[in-house]
Design an enzyme around this catalytic site. Structure first.
Site, short mmCIF file in Angstrom:
data_model
loop_
_atom_site.label_atom_id
_atom_site.label_comp_id
_atom_site.label_asym_id
_atom_site.label_seq_id
_atom_site.Cartn_x
_atom_site.Cartn_y
_atom_site.Cartn_z
CG ASN A 182 8.13 -30.23 -25.26
OD1 ASN A 182 8.59 -30.46 -24.15
ND2 ASN A 182 7.05 -29.47 -25.44
CD GLU A 227 17.45 -25.63 -20.88
OE1 GLU A 227 17.24 -24.74 -21.74
OE2 GLU A 227 16.64 -26.54 -20.65
CB CYS A 252 -1.27 -28.12 -36.67
SG CYS A 252 0.30 -27.45 -37.26
#
Length: 209
Positions: free
Chosen positions: A12, A94, A153
């Site tokens: 991501n 990738e 977080c």
């Protein structure tokens, strides 16, 4: 001198989006690019799929046992015949799934053919072990660029946690392709979450590798 570039980041971090943007930038200036990805990456089949919803068909897939140099030469010749111009850049998505030998071929393309090669991928698997393709790229690429993303977080994410059935797992094969955006989710679908070091250790019970 053309160079081999490795642009890497956790899941991501916008790698595929960055690749598609690079392709657009070249083509906006009237230049030709080739897009490829390893065949083992079955997510999106023969497409490069950004999590923002942008997709594009690759020019070719790279099987694990294929000679990357020969494959590139064939598609380069096709571009020359169709357009009368040479390839300006080779873009690989990738790239962690390539073999070390295939990465060496990318290096040779950049140096001997004078074609820039930009490879995108992740460094480490869900157990923090380097993928073969990434390890070789980190060793020989002329330029390394980290694409950053954040953990849940709010800290910088550096690891990729594997989630099956809603729970983090720390055993299994190195390669297990996630469904990706818009995939058909089964009850035990495999997905991934980008984690900072602290959150990874919390989920793994202090385990690294």
């Amino acid at each position: 001198m053309a160079k081999l570039y490795f642009r890497y980041g956790a899941m991501n971090s916008g790698k595929s989006t960055s690749l598609l943007q690079a392709a657009y930038n070249y083509e906006e200036r009237g230049q030709h690019v080739l897009l490829a990805k390893p065949a083992v990456d079955t997510k999106g089949a023969s497409e490069i799929a950004s999590r923002l919803g942008v997709t594009r068909e690759v020019d070719y897939l790279i099987a694990p046992d294929v000679d990357v140099r020969v494959l590139f030469d064939a598609h380069r010749e096709r571009v020359r015949e169709e357009s009368g111009a040479d390839v300006a850049c080779l873009l690989i998505d990738e790239a962690q799934f390539l073999t070390g030998e295939q990465v060496d071929d990318l290096f040779r393309i950049a140096i001997e053919e004078r074609i820039p090669v930009i490879a995108y991928g992740i460094r480490n698997d869900f157990l923090t072990h380097a993928f073969p393709g990434s390890a070789r790229l980190l060793a020989i690429a002329h330029s390394l660029e980290e694409l950053k993303t954040i953990c849940r977080c709010g800290r910088k994410a550096v690891f990729n946690g594997r989630v099956i059935g809603g729970r983090f797992v720390f055993d299994g094969d190195q390669v297990a392709i996630d469904e990706g955006a818009g995939g058909t989710a089964a009850p035990e679908v495999t997905t991934y979450e980008s984690l900072c070091g602290a959150c990874y250790l919390e989920e793994s019970g202090g385990r690294l590798g």
